[in-house]
Design a protein around this motif. Structure first.
Motif, short mmCIF file in Angstrom:
data_model
loop_
_atom_site.label_atom_id
_atom_site.label_comp_id
_atom_site.label_asym_id
_atom_site.label_seq_id
_atom_site.Cartn_x
_atom_site.Cartn_y
_atom_site.Cartn_z
N THR A 27 92.01 68.12 20.36
CA THR A 27 92.76 68.19 21.61
C THR A 27 92.43 66.97 22.44
O THR A 27 91.27 66.69 22.70
CB THR A 27 92.37 69.47 22.39
OG1 THR A 27 92.60 70.60 21.54
CG2 THR A 27 93.17 69.60 23.65
N LEU A 28 93.45 66.24 22.85
CA LEU A 28 93.25 65.01 23.60
C LEU A 28 93.71 65.19 25.04
O LEU A 28 94.42 66.14 25.36
CB LEU A 28 94.03 63.87 22.93
CG LEU A 28 93.67 63.61 21.47
CD1 LEU A 28 94.66 62.65 20.85
CD2 LEU A 28 92.25 63.08 21.35
N SER A 29 93.33 64.26 25.90
CA SER A 29 93.68 64.35 27.32
C SER A 29 95.14 64.02 27.58
O SER A 29 95.67 64.34 28.64
CB SER A 29 92.78 63.41 28.13
OG SER A 29 92.95 62.08 27.70
N LYS A 30 95.80 63.35 26.65
CA LYS A 30 97.22 63.00 26.76
C LYS A 30 97.92 63.47 25.49
O LYS A 30 97.26 63.70 24.47
CB LYS A 30 97.39 61.50 26.92
CG LYS A 30 96.82 60.97 28.21
CD LYS A 30 97.09 59.50 28.36
CE LYS A 30 96.51 59.00 29.67
NZ LYS A 30 96.77 57.60 29.88
N PRO A 31 99.24 63.55 25.51
CA PRO A 31 99.95 63.95 24.30
C PRO A 31 99.65 63.01 23.13
O PRO A 31 99.52 61.79 23.30
CB PRO A 31 101.43 63.84 24.70
CG PRO A 31 101.42 63.98 26.19
CD PRO A 31 100.14 63.34 26.64
N ARG A 32 99.53 63.60 21.96
CA ARG A 32 99.22 62.85 20.74
C ARG A 32 100.20 61.71 20.51
O ARG A 32 99.82 60.62 20.06
CB ARG A 32 99.25 63.84 19.56
CG ARG A 32 98.87 63.30 18.24
CD ARG A 32 98.85 64.42 17.19
NE ARG A 32 98.05 65.56 17.63
CZ ARG A 32 96.75 65.69 17.44
NH1 ARG A 32 96.09 64.75 16.79
NH2 ARG A 32 96.10 66.74 17.87
N THR A 33 101.47 61.93 20.83
CA THR A 33 102.48 60.89 20.61
C THR A 33 102.20 59.63 21.42
O THR A 33 102.53 58.53 20.97
CB THR A 33 103.90 61.41 20.94
OG1 THR A 33 103.90 61.94 22.26
CG2 THR A 33 104.34 62.47 19.95
N GLU A 34 101.59 59.77 22.59
CA GLU A 34 101.25 58.57 23.39
C GLU A 34 100.24 57.71 22.64
O GLU A 34 100.35 56.48 22.64
CB GLU A 34 100.67 58.98 24.74
CG GLU A 34 101.72 59.44 25.72
CD GLU A 34 101.17 59.61 27.12
OE1 GLU A 34 100.35 58.77 27.56
OE2 GLU A 34 101.57 60.59 27.78
N TYR A 35 99.26 58.33 22.02
CA TYR A 35 98.25 57.59 21.26
C TYR A 35 98.86 56.98 20.01
O TYR A 35 98.59 55.82 19.68
CB TYR A 35 97.07 58.49 20.91
CG TYR A 35 96.29 58.89 22.13
CD1 TYR A 35 95.38 58.02 22.73
CD2 TYR A 35 96.45 60.15 22.71
CE1 TYR A 35 94.67 58.38 23.85
CE2 TYR A 35 95.74 60.52 23.84
CZ TYR A 35 94.86 59.64 24.40
OH TYR A 35 94.16 59.98 25.52
N ILE A 36 99.70 57.74 19.32
CA ILE A 36 100.35 57.22 18.12
C ILE A 36 101.21 56.01 18.47
O ILE A 36 101.13 54.98 17.80
CB ILE A 36 101.20 58.32 17.44
CG1 ILE A 36 100.28 59.39 16.86
CG2 ILE A 36 102.10 57.73 16.36
CD1 ILE A 36 101.01 60.64 16.37
N ASN A 37 102.02 56.12 19.52
CA ASN A 37 102.88 55.00 19.92
C ASN A 37 102.07 53.77 20.31
O ASN A 37 102.44 52.65 19.96
CB ASN A 37 103.78 55.43 21.08
CG ASN A 37 104.82 56.45 20.66
OD1 ASN A 37 105.14 56.58 19.49
ND2 ASN A 37 105.33 57.18 21.63
N LEU A 38 100.97 53.95 21.01
CA LEU A 38 100.12 52.83 21.42
C LEU A 38 99.51 52.13 20.20
O LEU A 38 99.51 50.90 20.11
CB LEU A 38 99.01 53.33 22.34
CG LEU A 38 98.06 52.29 22.91
CD1 LEU A 38 98.81 51.25 23.73
CD2 LEU A 38 97.02 52.96 23.76
N ILE A 39 99.01 52.91 19.27
CA ILE A 39 98.39 52.35 18.06
C ILE A 39 99.43 51.64 17.20
O ILE A 39 99.21 50.51 16.75
CB ILE A 39 97.67 53.47 17.26
CG1 ILE A 39 96.46 53.98 18.05
CG2 ILE A 39 97.26 52.98 15.88
CD1 ILE A 39 95.87 55.28 17.54
N GLU A 40 100.57 52.29 16.98
CA GLU A 40 101.60 51.70 16.14
C GLU A 40 102.23 50.46 16.79
O GLU A 40 102.64 49.54 16.09
CB GLU A 40 102.66 52.73 15.79
CG GLU A 40 102.14 53.78 14.83
CD GLU A 40 103.16 54.85 14.48
OE1 GLU A 40 104.16 55.02 15.21
OE2 GLU A 40 102.93 55.55 13.47
#
Length: 64
Positions: A27-40
């Motif tokens: 469980t992260l502090s922000k939606p998982r998609t935000e992290y995926i988009n940032l990394i990608e």
């Protein structure tokens, strides 16, 4: 990427920066998609399973 550093635990010390692989779990502090988009957006790969090719594991910073 700076914001992710507090969530990133290195798995492999010898990393080729052009082929970084991330796995996001917990469980992260922000939606998982935000992290995926940032990394990608940086050109890195996000996968769903930890393997010997995984460079970084992004996980929750609190005990569930």
């Amino acid at each position: 990427m700076e914001e992710l550093r507090k969530y990133i635990t290195p798995i492999d010390n010898e990393i080729e920066t052009k082929n970084l692989s991330f796995v996001i779990t917990g469980t992260l502090s922000k939606p998982r998609t935000e992290y995926i988009n940032l990394i990608e957006a940086k050109g890195y790969k996000v996968t769903g399973t930890v393997t010997k090719k995984t460079n970084y594991l992004v996980m929750n910073d609190k005990t569930s």
